[in-house]
Design a protein around this motif. Structure first.
Motif, short mmCIF file in Angstrom:
data_model
loop_
_atom_site.label_atom_id
_atom_site.label_comp_id
_atom_site.label_asym_id
_atom_site.label_seq_id
_atom_site.Cartn_x
_atom_site.Cartn_y
_atom_site.Cartn_z
N CYS A 66 2.46 -1.16 6.93
CA CYS A 66 1.44 -0.48 7.73
C CYS A 66 1.11 -1.24 9.01
CB CYS A 66 0.17 -0.28 6.90
SG CYS A 66 0.35 0.91 5.55
N LEU A 67 1.03 -2.56 8.93
CA LEU A 67 0.75 -3.36 10.12
C LEU A 67 1.89 -3.26 11.13
CD1 LEU A 67 -0.84 -6.57 8.55
CD2 LEU A 67 -2.00 -4.79 9.90
N GLY A 68 3.10 -3.09 10.64
CA GLY A 68 4.27 -2.97 11.50
C GLY A 68 4.33 -1.67 12.28
N MET A 69 3.48 -0.73 11.98
CA MET A 69 3.49 0.56 12.67
C MET A 69 2.88 0.45 14.07
SD MET A 69 3.06 3.25 9.64
CE MET A 69 4.00 4.40 10.59
N GLY A 70 2.14 -0.60 14.32
CA GLY A 70 1.58 -0.83 15.65
C GLY A 70 0.16 -0.32 15.80
N ASN A 71 -0.65 -1.10 16.50
CA ASN A 71 -2.05 -0.76 16.76
C ASN A 71 -2.81 -0.44 15.49
OD1 ASN A 71 -1.91 -1.12 19.58
ND2 ASN A 71 -0.92 0.87 19.77
N THR A 72 -2.59 -1.25 14.46
CA THR A 72 -3.25 -1.06 13.18
C THR A 72 -3.87 -2.37 12.72
OG1 THR A 72 -1.25 -1.57 11.91
CG2 THR A 72 -1.60 0.73 12.51
N TYR A 73 -4.78 -2.27 11.78
CA TYR A 73 -5.35 -3.47 11.17
C TYR A 73 -5.77 -3.17 9.74
CZ TYR A 73 -10.07 -1.59 12.10
OH TYR A 73 -11.21 -0.82 12.14
N GLU A 74 -5.88 -4.22 8.95
CA GLU A 74 -6.35 -4.06 7.57
C GLU A 74 -7.84 -4.33 7.51
OE1 GLU A 74 -5.05 -7.27 4.69
OE2 GLU A 74 -3.81 -7.79 6.43
N LYS A 118 -9.72 5.27 12.39
CA LYS A 118 -9.44 6.16 11.26
C LYS A 118 -8.50 5.48 10.27
CE LYS A 118 -10.22 10.65 13.32
NZ LYS A 118 -9.63 11.99 13.56
N VAL A 119 -8.74 5.77 9.00
CA VAL A 119 -7.92 5.23 7.91
C VAL A 119 -6.70 6.11 7.73
CG1 VAL A 119 -7.86 4.66 5.47
CG2 VAL A 119 -9.96 4.30 6.76
N PHE A 120 -5.52 5.48 7.64
CA PHE A 120 -4.31 6.25 7.34
C PHE A 120 -3.69 5.85 6.00
CE2 PHE A 120 -2.74 2.63 9.74
CZ PHE A 120 -1.54 2.30 9.12
N ALA A 121 -4.14 4.75 5.41
CA ALA A 121 -3.66 4.37 4.08
C ALA A 121 -4.76 3.60 3.34
CB ALA A 121 -2.41 3.51 4.19
N TRP A 122 -4.98 4.00 2.11
CA TRP A 122 -5.90 3.32 1.21
C TRP A 122 -5.03 2.65 0.15
CZ3 TRP A 122 -11.39 4.75 1.16
CH2 TRP A 122 -11.73 5.73 2.10
N ILE A 123 -5.09 1.34 0.04
CA ILE A 123 -4.22 0.60 -0.89
C ILE A 123 -5.11 -0.05 -1.93
CG2 ILE A 123 -2.49 -1.22 -1.09
CD1 ILE A 123 -1.97 -0.76 1.99
N PHE A 124 -4.78 0.17 -3.22
CA PHE A 124 -5.62 -0.37 -4.29
C PHE A 124 -4.80 -0.47 -5.57
CE2 PHE A 124 -5.90 4.18 -4.07
CZ PHE A 124 -5.88 4.63 -5.38
N ARG A 173 -17.55 -3.87 -1.25
CA ARG A 173 -17.78 -5.08 -2.05
C ARG A 173 -16.60 -5.36 -2.97
NH1 ARG A 173 -24.04 -4.44 -3.92
NH2 ARG A 173 -24.88 -4.49 -1.80
N ASN A 174 -15.98 -4.29 -3.45
CA ASN A 174 -14.82 -4.41 -4.33
C ASN A 174 -13.60 -4.69 -3.46
OD1 ASN A 174 -12.65 -4.06 -6.02
ND2 ASN A 174 -13.43 -2.19 -6.97
N LYS A 175 -13.09 -5.89 -3.49
CA LYS A 175 -11.96 -6.30 -2.64
C LYS A 175 -10.63 -5.71 -3.10
CE LYS A 175 -14.50 -8.59 0.14
NZ LYS A 175 -14.89 -7.93 1.36
N ASN A 176 -10.65 -4.89 -4.16
CA ASN A 176 -9.44 -4.21 -4.60
C ASN A 176 -8.98 -3.18 -3.56
OD1 ASN A 176 -7.36 -3.32 -6.42
ND2 ASN A 176 -8.67 -1.62 -7.02
N TRP A 177 -9.90 -2.72 -2.73
CA TRP A 177 -9.60 -1.66 -1.77
C TRP A 177 -9.25 -2.24 -0.41
CZ3 TRP A 177 -9.31 3.47 -2.94
CH2 TRP A 177 -9.76 3.84 -4.22
N THR A 178 -8.00 -2.01 0.03
CA THR A 178 -7.55 -2.36 1.37
C THR A 178 -7.38 -1.06 2.14
OG1 THR A 178 -6.28 -4.23 0.49
CG2 THR A 178 -5.76 -3.52 2.74
N LEU A 179 -8.04 -0.95 3.29
CA LEU A 179 -7.91 0.22 4.14
C LEU A 179 -7.10 -0.16 5.36
CD1 LEU A 179 -10.23 0.98 2.25
CD2 LEU A 179 -11.33 2.10 4.18
#
Length: 119
Positions: A11-19, A38-44, A24-30
């Protein structure tokens, strides 16, 4: 693609993105676009696997769900617009990449293409 680190890296390699970790629950990476946030991927992690929620065009939602039993209506999101990909090894990485790309493009900031005509 097998783990959270690979998903985030792609996802970071797609450009102009950040995690982002807004909960509070660190299981969720957006994964977000820098310009519009805007969120394009929710990783958990759920049920022993990494899941990735991705936005899909309506015609592709059921297409992916019918091809792979590990692509299901999105966990915790609108099931009319989002799918969950379960990284259990049954979905080829090329198709995972394609679904993430589609989500990235659907949530990307649109260029204003309106033409202003003089009256």
């Amino acid at each position: 693609m097998k783990n959270r680190e690979e998903a985030i890296g792609y996802c970071l390699g797609m450009g102009n993105t950040y995690e982002d970790y807004p909960f509070r629950n660190k299981n969720w990476t957006l994964m977000r676009h820098i310009d519009n946030k805007k969120v394009f991927a929710w990783i958990f992690e759920k049920d022993g696997h990494i899941w990735i929620n991705v936005k899909c065009e309506p015609g592709f939602l059921n297409y992916w769900r019918q091809i792979y039993h590990s692509v299901v209506p999105a966990f915790h999101l609108n099931k009319d617009h989002w799918n969950s990909i379960i990284l259990d090894g049954t979905v080829p990485k090329e198709d995972i990449y394609e679904m993430i790309k589609q989500s990235y493009m659907l949530t990307k900031k649109k260029n204003n293409s309106k033409v202003n005509f003089k009256k």
